[in-house]
Design a protein around this motif. Sequence first.
Motif, PDB file in Angstrom:
ATOM      1  N   LEU A   2      46.310 -67.832 -39.519  1.00 22.90           N
ATOM      2  CA  LEU A   2      45.363 -67.188 -38.608  1.00 22.90           C
ATOM      3  C   LEU A   2      45.173 -65.699 -38.884  1.00 22.90           C
ATOM      4  CD1 LEU A   2      46.613 -68.880 -35.316  1.00 22.90           C
ATOM      5  CD2 LEU A   2      44.598 -69.509 -36.635  1.00 22.90           C
ATOM      6  N   HIS A   3      45.925 -65.150 -39.839  1.00 24.51           N
ATOM      7  CA  HIS A   3      45.839 -63.714 -40.103  1.00 24.51           C
ATOM      8  C   HIS A   3      44.418 -63.281 -40.471  1.00 24.51           C
ATOM      9  CE1 HIS A   3      50.420 -63.035 -40.983  1.00 24.51           C
ATOM     10  NE2 HIS A   3      50.175 -63.515 -39.790  1.00 24.51           N
ATOM     11  N   GLY A   4      43.701 -64.140 -41.174  1.00 30.36           N
ATOM     12  CA  GLY A   4      42.361 -63.769 -41.618  1.00 30.36           C
ATOM     13  C   GLY A   4      41.351 -63.652 -40.499  1.00 30.36           C
ATOM     14  N   LYS A   5      41.689 -64.127 -39.311  1.00 32.00           N
ATOM     15  CA  LYS A   5      40.761 -64.068 -38.190  1.00 32.00           C
ATOM     16  C   LYS A   5      40.897 -62.775 -37.394  1.00 32.00           C
ATOM     17  CE  LYS A   5      39.964 -68.964 -37.394  1.00 32.00           C
ATOM     18  NZ  LYS A   5      38.516 -68.814 -37.586  1.00 32.00           N
ATOM     19  N   VAL A   6      41.846 -61.924 -37.782  1.00 29.38           N
ATOM     20  CA  VAL A   6      42.114 -60.702 -37.026  1.00 29.38           C
ATOM     21  C   VAL A   6      42.127 -59.518 -37.986  1.00 29.38           C
ATOM     22  CG1 VAL A   6      43.815 -59.495 -35.603  1.00 29.38           C
ATOM     23  CG2 VAL A   6      43.450 -61.944 -35.280  1.00 29.38           C
ATOM     24  N   GLU A   7      41.541 -58.407 -37.562  1.00 26.74           N
ATOM     25  CA  GLU A   7      41.582 -57.185 -38.366  1.00 26.74           C
ATOM     26  C   GLU A   7      42.565 -56.213 -37.727  1.00 26.74           C
ATOM     27  OE1 GLU A   7      37.948 -55.469 -39.603  1.00 26.74           O
ATOM     28  OE2 GLU A   7      36.903 -57.384 -39.775  1.00 26.74           O
ATOM     29  N   PHE A   8      43.523 -55.766 -38.512  1.00 27.64           N
ATOM     30  CA  PHE A   8      44.575 -54.886 -38.020  1.00 27.64           C
ATOM     31  C   PHE A   8      44.169 -53.429 -38.196  1.00 27.64           C
ATOM     32  CE2 PHE A   8      46.533 -58.898 -38.900  1.00 27.64           C
ATOM     33  CZ  PHE A   8      47.513 -59.049 -37.936  1.00 27.64           C
ATOM     34  N   GLU A   9      44.761 -52.578 -37.388  1.00 32.19           N
ATOM     35  CA  GLU A   9      44.522 -51.147 -37.513  1.00 32.19           C
ATOM     36  C   GLU A   9      45.146 -50.633 -38.808  1.00 32.19           C
ATOM     37  OE1 GLU A   9      42.739 -49.188 -35.897  1.00 32.19           O
ATOM     38  OE2 GLU A   9      42.433 -49.952 -33.865  1.00 32.19           O
ATOM     39  N   MET A  10      44.604 -49.537 -39.312  1.00 30.28           N
ATOM     40  CA  MET A  10      45.180 -48.930 -40.509  1.00 30.28           C
ATOM     41  C   MET A  10      46.618 -48.491 -40.203  1.00 30.28           C
ATOM     42  SD  MET A  10      42.038 -46.614 -41.976  1.00 30.28           S
ATOM     43  CE  MET A  10      43.069 -46.093 -43.344  1.00 30.28           C
ATOM     44  N   GLY A  11      47.484 -48.716 -41.153  1.00 26.39           N
ATOM     45  CA  GLY A  11      48.882 -48.367 -40.955  1.00 26.39           C
ATOM     46  C   GLY A  11      49.739 -49.553 -40.560  1.00 26.39           C
ATOM     47  N   GLU A  12      49.104 -50.680 -40.254  1.00 26.94           N
ATOM     48  CA  GLU A  12      49.857 -51.878 -39.872  1.00 26.94           C
ATOM     49  C   GLU A  12      50.030 -52.845 -41.038  1.00 26.94           C
ATOM     50  OE1 GLU A  12      51.364 -52.004 -37.237  1.00 26.94           O
ATOM     51  OE2 GLU A  12      50.355 -50.655 -35.847  1.00 26.94           O
ATOM     52  N   GLU A  13      49.647 -52.428 -42.218  1.00 30.27           N
ATOM     53  CA  GLU A  13      49.762 -53.309 -43.384  1.00 30.27           C
ATOM     54  C   GLU A  13      51.226 -53.690 -43.617  1.00 30.27           C
ATOM     55  OE1 GLU A  13      48.593 -53.371 -48.144  1.00 30.27           O
ATOM     56  OE2 GLU A  13      48.023 -51.679 -46.865  1.00 30.27           O
ATOM     57  N   GLY A  14      51.454 -54.975 -43.796  1.00 30.06           N
ATOM     58  CA  GLY A  14      52.806 -55.483 -44.006  1.00 30.06           C
ATOM     59  C   GLY A  14      53.494 -55.916 -42.722  1.00 30.06           C
ATOM     60  N   ARG A  15      52.927 -55.543 -41.567  1.00 29.33           N
ATOM     61  CA  ARG A  15      53.542 -55.897 -40.286  1.00 29.33           C
ATOM     62  C   ARG A  15      52.767 -57.008 -39.566  1.00 29.33           C
ATOM     63  NH1 ARG A  15      53.351 -52.702 -36.325  1.00 29.33           N
ATOM     64  NH2 ARG A  15      55.271 -53.463 -35.373  1.00 29.33           N
ATOM     65  N   GLU A  16      51.836 -57.642 -40.258  1.00 32.71           N
ATOM     66  CA  GLU A  16      50.980 -58.624 -39.602  1.00 32.71           C
ATOM     67  C   GLU A  16      51.787 -59.751 -38.946  1.00 32.71           C
ATOM     68  OE1 GLU A  16      48.626 -56.781 -42.991  1.00 32.71           O
ATOM     69  OE2 GLU A  16      50.634 -57.634 -42.720  1.00 32.71           O
ATOM     70  N   HIS A  17      52.710 -60.319 -39.711  1.00 29.55           N
ATOM     71  CA  HIS A  17      53.484 -61.438 -39.169  1.00 29.55           C
ATOM     72  C   HIS A  17      54.363 -60.982 -38.005  1.00 29.55           C
ATOM     73  CE1 HIS A  17      55.325 -65.381 -39.127  1.00 29.55           C
ATOM     74  NE2 HIS A  17      56.512 -64.805 -39.078  1.00 29.55           N
ATOM     75  N   GLU A  18      54.912 -59.808 -38.115  1.00 36.26           N
ATOM     76  CA  GLU A  18      55.761 -59.277 -37.039  1.00 36.26           C
ATOM     77  C   GLU A  18      54.955 -59.096 -35.745  1.00 36.26           C
ATOM     78  OE1 GLU A  18      58.036 -55.078 -36.013  1.00 36.26           O
ATOM     79  OE2 GLU A  18      57.751 -55.656 -38.111  1.00 36.26           O
ATOM     80  N   ILE A  19      53.723 -58.597 -35.876  1.00 31.85           N
ATOM     81  CA  ILE A  19      52.862 -58.399 -34.703  1.00 31.85           C
ATOM     82  C   ILE A  19      52.510 -59.739 -34.070  1.00 31.85           C
ATOM     83  CG2 ILE A  19      50.575 -57.608 -33.978  1.00 31.85           C
ATOM     84  CD1 ILE A  19      50.841 -55.480 -36.249  1.00 31.85           C
TER      85      ILE A  19
END
Length: 460
Positions: A339-356
Amino acid sequence: MTRPSTLGGLRATDHVQRTVKEEIRTNLTAALADGSNAFPGIVGFDDTVLPQLERALLAGHDLVLLGERGQGKTRLMRTLVGLLDEWTPVIDGCEINDHPYSPSCVRCRRLTAEAGDDLPVAWKHREDRYGEKLATPDTSVGDLVGDVDPVRVAEGRTLGDPETIHYGLVPRTNRGIFALNELPDLAERIQVALFNVLEERDIQVRGYTLRLPLDLLLVASANPEDYTNRGRIITPLKDRFGAEIRTHYPLEVDEEIGLIAQEAHLAAPVPEHLIEVVARLARGLRESPSIDQRSGVSARFAITAAETVAASALRRSALTGESTAIARICDLPGVLPTLHGKVEFEMGEEGREHEIFAHQLRVATAETFRDRLRGLDLAGFTARFEEGTTVETGELTRGDELLDQMGTVPGLAKVLDRLGLGDAASPGEVASAVEFVLEGLHLTRRLAKETVDGVTVYGA
């Protein structure tokens, strides 16, 4: 009722010619008066968007639906066709659906003069009076309005003959509803071509001396300009729309749950408490500072998540031979990466997607646990672990294996009742409820939990 097939037969009936907006006004007024649902399948807009939409339609305004992705704008536009008359007469063979009482194109005026009351009449269903176009940067004026047809010119017609015109999508939806999705993606010079459609209600094609009066409702959708950065609705065009209506995501958890239940196609049963977890997960992501809220979290996120959780249960059933596939809380973590591709994260959150995602899932599960089982005595569950017993589960653990490890648990019947599973719950549903309670007890710090290689162990 037999529908007349000639102009004379039509005149002999009580048929009255009405514009599209008059049709919509009359039918919407009738729907409001008798309390019927004029916008079937629309969830969560009853007290916000729909009153604004009803006012715009009753006023006869063209309109823009403005909102983030996945808020149901296209679905809402498509429901408008239900407000048209079920059948309407057109001159047989007319490309732009001229009414037999008032032909406007050159061909139909000539045929009317020649045939008189014998002019052939066809009947068009309201579903065929709706046109839709996804605005893309390569859309041309010819696509929307029309252009010269070189085939007709090659047949011997002169360039000055209006019948050499090949009509675009807008005039072909004459006497109907035309929907334009993602209007800002339309090049600005193409947007200019819509000026006459919205204000003078006619079209102009190249250098022809042609005034073709149009009768239609124009509806457009757009994402907020501050997010898309792909284009904008030019100011003169915005001014020509009668109404701009902001859409939104479901405001209440129950509305999100209802939307998932309505739209999701589940490969296996997903209990209500898991649907609620998915709904709360989507809502939590919409409020998270780690997510780009200008992009939004589409309703399709929750729908897809529920469908994938059901697929996970079906996969477990196929791999383990489980008699009935029922989704459990252990199926949720495994679907998050897809489901990660359905959400755009703020800059600076790269690498923390799964944790969020994992954090929001824990919050959503804990909130659902408290909401569903608040005040219930769960000592029967915790007592089971005070003796040093552990329970092992995971996405490939069958439901009957989980129940064998738990044994008889006092208070389980009340849990099943609170979760809406009742007295006739199947073993798979009971296992889903038990695992949900174990996870909830862990999240409220009453049980320990350790997960290694997809296997989860609960203990004191």
